[in-house]
Design a protein around this motif. Sequence first.
Motif, PDB file in Angstrom:
ATOM      1  N   CYS A 124       0.850  -1.189   0.000  1.00 35.97           N
ATOM      2  CA  CYS A 124       0.000   0.000   0.000  1.00 35.97           C
ATOM      3  C   CYS A 124       0.887   1.241   0.000  1.00 35.97           C
ATOM      4  CB  CYS A 124      -0.917  -0.007   1.229  1.00 35.97           C
ATOM      5  SG  CYS A 124      -1.896   1.501   1.383  1.00 35.97           S
ATOM      6  N   GLN A 125       0.734   2.046  -1.014  1.00 37.84           N
ATOM      7  CA  GLN A 125       1.557   3.243  -1.151  1.00 37.84           C
ATOM      8  C   GLN A 125       1.188   4.319  -0.133  1.00 37.84           C
ATOM      9  OE1 GLN A 125       4.261   3.067  -3.471  1.00 37.84           O
ATOM     10  NE2 GLN A 125       3.474   1.012  -3.088  1.00 37.84           N
ATOM     11  N   GLU A 126      -0.074   4.392   0.260  1.00 38.93           N
ATOM     12  CA  GLU A 126      -0.497   5.354   1.280  1.00 38.93           C
ATOM     13  C   GLU A 126       0.089   4.978   2.645  1.00 38.93           C
ATOM     14  OE1 GLU A 126      -2.403   8.269   0.860  1.00 38.93           O
ATOM     15  OE2 GLU A 126      -1.917   7.837  -1.226  1.00 38.93           O
ATOM     16  N   CYS A 127       0.085   3.694   2.981  1.00 35.46           N
ATOM     17  CA  CYS A 127       0.674   3.242   4.247  1.00 35.46           C
ATOM     18  C   CYS A 127       2.178   3.508   4.258  1.00 35.46           C
ATOM     19  CB  CYS A 127       0.390   1.755   4.485  1.00 35.46           C
ATOM     20  SG  CYS A 127      -1.306   1.403   5.017  1.00 35.46           S
ATOM     21  N   LEU A 128       2.843   3.252   3.142  1.00 35.27           N
ATOM     22  CA  LEU A 128       4.289   3.495   3.071  1.00 35.27           C
ATOM     23  C   LEU A 128       4.606   4.965   3.345  1.00 35.27           C
ATOM     24  CD1 LEU A 128       5.441   1.329   0.027  1.00 35.27           C
ATOM     25  CD2 LEU A 128       5.932   0.943   2.452  1.00 35.27           C
ATOM     26  N   LYS A 129       3.783   5.877   2.810  1.00 36.52           N
ATOM     27  CA  LYS A 129       3.989   7.309   3.054  1.00 36.52           C
ATOM     28  C   LYS A 129       3.881   7.634   4.541  1.00 36.52           C
ATOM     29  CE  LYS A 129       1.964   8.634  -1.347  1.00 36.52           C
ATOM     30  NZ  LYS A 129       0.767   9.205  -1.967  1.00 36.52           N
TER      31      LYS A 129
ATOM     32  N   GLY B  95       4.748   5.533   6.925  1.00 35.20           N
ATOM     33  CA  GLY B  95       5.723   4.750   7.668  1.00 35.20           C
ATOM     34  C   GLY B  95       5.222   3.381   8.113  1.00 35.20           C
ATOM     35  N   ARG B  96       4.125   2.928   7.505  1.00 31.43           N
ATOM     36  CA  ARG B  96       3.577   1.598   7.826  1.00 31.43           C
ATOM     37  C   ARG B  96       3.762   0.685   6.619  1.00 31.43           C
ATOM     38  NH1 ARG B  96      -0.733   5.091   8.947  1.00 31.43           N
ATOM     39  NH2 ARG B  96      -1.849   4.257   7.156  1.00 31.43           N
ATOM     40  N   THR B  97       3.622  -0.607   6.856  1.00 29.98           N
ATOM     41  CA  THR B  97       3.673  -1.579   5.774  1.00 29.98           C
ATOM     42  C   THR B  97       2.381  -2.384   5.779  1.00 29.98           C
ATOM     43  OG1 THR B  97       6.065  -1.772   6.029  1.00 29.98           O
ATOM     44  CG2 THR B  97       4.968  -3.494   4.777  1.00 29.98           C
ATOM     45  N   SER B  98       1.657  -2.337   4.675  1.00 32.52           N
ATOM     46  CA  SER B  98       0.413  -3.092   4.513  1.00 32.52           C
ATOM     47  C   SER B  98       0.363  -3.640   3.096  1.00 32.52           C
ATOM     48  CB  SER B  98      -0.813  -2.209   4.720  1.00 32.52           C
ATOM     49  OG  SER B  98      -0.879  -1.721   6.026  1.00 32.52           O
ATOM     50  N   ALA B  99      -0.288  -4.767   2.949  1.00 30.36           N
ATOM     51  CA  ALA B  99      -0.452  -5.371   1.633  1.00 30.36           C
ATOM     52  C   ALA B  99      -1.459  -4.574   0.811  1.00 30.36           C
ATOM     53  CB  ALA B  99      -0.927  -6.811   1.769  1.00 30.36           C
ATOM     54  N   ALA B 100      -1.106  -4.297  -0.420  1.00 30.15           N
ATOM     55  CA  ALA B 100      -2.026  -3.643  -1.349  1.00 30.15           C
ATOM     56  C   ALA B 100      -2.915  -4.718  -1.962  1.00 30.15           C
ATOM     57  CB  ALA B 100      -1.264  -2.906  -2.444  1.00 30.15           C
ATOM     58  N   THR B 101      -4.209  -4.543  -1.836  1.00 30.98           N
ATOM     59  CA  THR B 101      -5.164  -5.488  -2.412  1.00 30.98           C
ATOM     60  C   THR B 101      -6.012  -4.842  -3.486  1.00 30.98           C
ATOM     61  OG1 THR B 101      -6.736  -4.949  -0.663  1.00 30.98           O
ATOM     62  CG2 THR B 101      -5.311  -6.868  -0.298  1.00 30.98           C
ATOM     63  N   GLU B 102      -5.866  -3.529  -3.637  1.00 25.25           N
ATOM     64  CA  GLU B 102      -6.669  -2.788  -4.603  1.00 25.25           C
ATOM     65  C   GLU B 102      -5.772  -1.808  -5.345  1.00 25.25           C
ATOM     66  OE1 GLU B 102     -10.237  -1.202  -2.857  1.00 25.25           O
ATOM     67  OE2 GLU B 102     -10.335  -2.839  -1.416  1.00 25.25           O
TER      68      GLU B 102
END
Length: 86
Positions: A38-43, A45-52
């Motif tokens: 997920c590019q928004e989470c990366l901004k 400082g988090r890491t989440s799987a992008a599913t959409e």
Amino acid sequence: MTRWGVWQQQEGSDTQHGYGWQWRKLRARILRRDNYLCQECLKAGRTSAATEVDHIKPKAQSGDDREENLQGICKACHRLKTVVSC
């Protein structure tokens, strides 16, 4: 609600809403490009799987399907972004 929003809420298949095989190919390419993160989470400082895949500038605001306007995004961020932009 915008005309795009009204169009999206009408009944019908994804293909009827403009998300057919070409979109599915593009979606897969964007997720690979963004390493399924997920590019928004990366901004933030988090890491989440992008599913959409998200339109950075929404189609309702004259955004388009160019790769530069698309990003991998998690369901939570997509929901938040969609609610905020409505």
